[in-house]
Design an enzyme around this catalytic site. Structure first.
Site, PDB file in Angstrom:
ATOM      1  N   TYR A 158     -28.786  33.237 -21.194  1.00 58.76           N
ATOM      2  CA  TYR A 158     -29.305  34.391 -21.726  1.00 58.76           C
ATOM      3  C   TYR A 158     -30.153  34.547 -22.742  1.00 58.76           C
ATOM      4  O   TYR A 158     -30.607  35.681 -22.999  1.00 58.76           O
ATOM      5  CB  TYR A 158     -28.090  35.385 -21.977  1.00 58.76           C
ATOM      6  N   LYS A 205     -17.227  24.760 -18.997  1.00 50.67           N
ATOM      7  CA  LYS A 205     -17.469  23.970 -17.897  1.00 50.67           C
ATOM      8  C   LYS A 205     -17.819  22.521 -18.321  1.00 50.67           C
ATOM      9  O   LYS A 205     -18.948  22.084 -17.933  1.00 50.67           O
ATOM     10  CB  LYS A 205     -18.655  24.632 -17.118  1.00 50.67           C
ATOM     11  N   ASP A 238     -13.442  28.249 -14.887  1.00 53.42           N
ATOM     12  CA  ASP A 238     -13.210  28.308 -13.391  1.00 53.42           C
ATOM     13  C   ASP A 238     -11.443  28.558 -13.354  1.00 53.42           C
ATOM     14  O   ASP A 238     -10.927  29.602 -12.745  1.00 53.42           O
ATOM     15  CB  ASP A 238     -13.713  27.615 -12.364  1.00 53.42           C
ATOM     16  N   ASP A 262     -19.696  36.661 -20.307  1.00 49.71           N
ATOM     17  CA  ASP A 262     -20.009  37.933 -19.270  1.00 49.71           C
ATOM     18  C   ASP A 262     -19.140  38.072 -18.299  1.00 49.71           C
ATOM     19  O   ASP A 262     -18.567  39.178 -17.962  1.00 49.71           O
ATOM     20  CB  ASP A 262     -21.565  37.750 -19.032  1.00 49.71           C
TER      21      ASP A 262
END
Ligand code: NAD
Length: 509
Positions: A158, A205, A238, A262
């Site tokens: 972002y 991740k 995840d 987010d």
């Protein structure tokens, strides 16, 4: 609410002068009010802001609201950022803002005033509590959800550094810094400590994005080592999403990178009734801005029916931030009481009762304000706090130069590209080692990738000695590559303390 309770909340001992009556006391402390910029925003913004301020003022009459504009009308007036200079100056001066939703109009340059404010004041920490609310329908009311997501708010994908590499290939740079990761990790532990929470999960991740998410993870682990009393865990993002749905009660504080946060924070809001009930704090070193997470709800704007819960909860976060914890508890408790009773709530949650207007909902909360919060629903002590800027960590690893990745546009077969680049680089200090397409190696060993695009990463290893003039050697190679095809960008391949500071292509040994 009694003033003797209010004066214990950071207003200063001098205000507790026993000879003053309530009116006298209010007069004496007027000069010490805390300045907070109030941005009423667009759509339902003015309605929910009026309701939230009414409740906050009733619990804590020591805020000097300074009204300023941002959003649709400012865009329409020709200010491309959506935020006029006087609003920026006022927030910089006060250091505090309560903001209602702002519309992002289409056709005024496409910028978001919300993002402008976050970037301008480096509001690097986004704190989003998700807590089961009484009377608000959700699938997880039993055993209930009570967690906080601490999201890095200015870096990562972002940061918005995007380029079209070719007419058909878009690229976004994912920037993660040690400094940014350290600040957000410290904020997460400070938040856990302030709220008496015993566990912080770091969701990344890092198994796939070994350098970017990996840096966030390793920095978190360094910061965690300084907080041995708080349990620190890593979880793949995840799996975190999966576990949040299966057993949200297992989480206390989750700290994560911008895009992960987010998504996870909206997921968490969905566990407790939806975005309409989600409060948030945006924390920077000098400015803190509190806002509802939902939008301007143009479909119900101006009708007096909007639910002000999220902005009221954001106001409670603001109160806690400035040290007025008892007033924050009182606001939350009164809100919980009114929600639980369900008789004076807005149409979105009215159920079998006739819906109340936004103003009547706020009035019901104000009437319920009690100086002694009910233990069952009182919030834990503390709230979003900032413990001071992180010390700059100076690291100066030994650096070695391994080579270059040159990203080029090429429309022919890869073998032809490879043979031309090999020929072009013979007179340089570099040797073509590998070509990949969308991250998968296609030269020298092509394992059958079928769907290539016109954007190729050509990896050249450096065969020269370290002491030579690297800049000239690189320019020489790029000049030779330019004779074969056009290149878009170049990345150095470096080793820090002997460890590669770059990843291998998929399929590269
Ligand atoms: P939205 O949140 O405004 O509305 C989605 C739905 O939820 C609508 O049906 C709306 O009526 C309802 N809703 C939202 N808040 C409510 C409330 N407090 N009480 C009752 N119902 C409520 O989302 P959207 O329609 O996607 O966005 C509208 C505008 O808001 C857009 O311009 C968008 O850019 C902006 N927006 C601003 C922010 C912000 O300022 N932080 C956040 C999201 C969207």
């Amino acid at each position: 609410m009694k003033l003797d309770m209010l004066v214990t909340e950071g207003i200063g001992a001098s205000h507790a002068d026993p000879v003053l009556d309530d009116a006298g006391l209010r007069g004496a402390i007027a000069a010490d009010k805390t300045a907070v910029v109030s941005i009423a925003g667009d759509g339902i913004g003015p309605e929910i802001m009026a309701a939230a301020r009414r409740v906050i003022d009733a619990a804590y009459p020591f805020i000097d609201w300074q009204e300023h504009d941002a959003g649709a009308e400012v865009f329409a007036g020709g200010i491309a950022s959506g935020v006029p200079a006087d609003t920026i100056d006022a927030i910089a001066e006060a250091g505090l803002a309560l903001k209602a939703p702002l519309e992002t109009p289409v056709g005024h340059g496409g910028k978001s005033a919300n993002v402008t404010l976050r970037k301008l004041f480096e509001l690097y920490g986004n704190i989003r509590p998700a807590r089961t609310l009484p009377g608000v329908p959700s699938r997880y009311a039993d055993p209930g959800v009570d967690l906080v997501i601490v999201r890095e708010n200015v870096e990562d994908l972002y940061a918005g550094i995007e380029h079209m590499q070719t007419p058909d290939v878009a690229q976004c740079l994912k920037l993660v810094t040690r400094q940014g990761s350290e600040k957000i990790a410290r904020l997460a532990f400070a938040q856990a400590r302030a709220e008496g929470r015993g566990q912080v999960h770091c969701a990344t991740k890092a198994n796939i994005l070994k350098l970017t998410e990996g840096l966030f993870k390793s920095t978190f682990e360094e910061v965690a080592a300084a907080h041995p009393d708080i349990q620190a865990r890593h979880i793949l993002v995840d799996n975190c999403a999966h576990q949040l749905v299966l057993a949200p009660e297992a989480f206390d504080v989750i700290v994560t990178t911008n895009m992960n946060g987010d998504i996870l924070s909206d997921l968490a809001a969905g566990l407790v009734g939806g975005l309409g009930f989600a409060a948030s704090a945006n924390i920077g070193d000098r400015v803190a801005m509190f806002e509802a997470v939902h939008g301007t709800a143009p479909d119900i704007a101006g009708q007096g029916v909007a639910n002000p819960t999220a902005l009221i909860l954001s106001g409670a976060m603001l109160l806690r931030h400035i040290g007025a914890a008892a007033a924050a508890d009182a606001v939350e408790q009164a809100l919980y009481d009114v929600l639980e009773e369900g008789r004076y709530v807005t149409a979105d949650i009215a159920g079998r009762h006739p819906p109340a207007s936004t103003a009547d909902f706020a009035a019901a909360i104000t009437d319920r304000l009690d100086p002694v919060p009910d233990a069952a629903w009182s919030s834990p002590a503390g709230g979003p706090v900032w413990t001071g800027p992180a010390p700059a960590v100076r690291r100066d690893p030994r650096r070695e130069f391994d080579g270059l990745d040159v990203f080029v546009e090429w429309h022919g077969p890869v073998d032809e590209l490879a043979s031309r680049l090999k020929a072009a680089s013979t007179a340089t200090r570099f040797e073509l080692a590998m070509i990949s397409n969308r991250g998968t190696m296609v030269y020298p060993d092509n394992r059958g990738i079928a769907d290539t695009v016109d954007h190729w990463r050509c990896r050249f290893v450096y065969r020269g000695v370290e002491s030579t003039d690297l800049q000239s050697a690189i320019c020489h190679l790029l000049a030779r590559v330019s004779r074969v095809c056009s290149w878009m960008h170049v990345e150095r391949l470096q080793r820090f303390d002997g460890r590669p500071a770059y990843t291998l292509a998929q399929g590269q040994a």
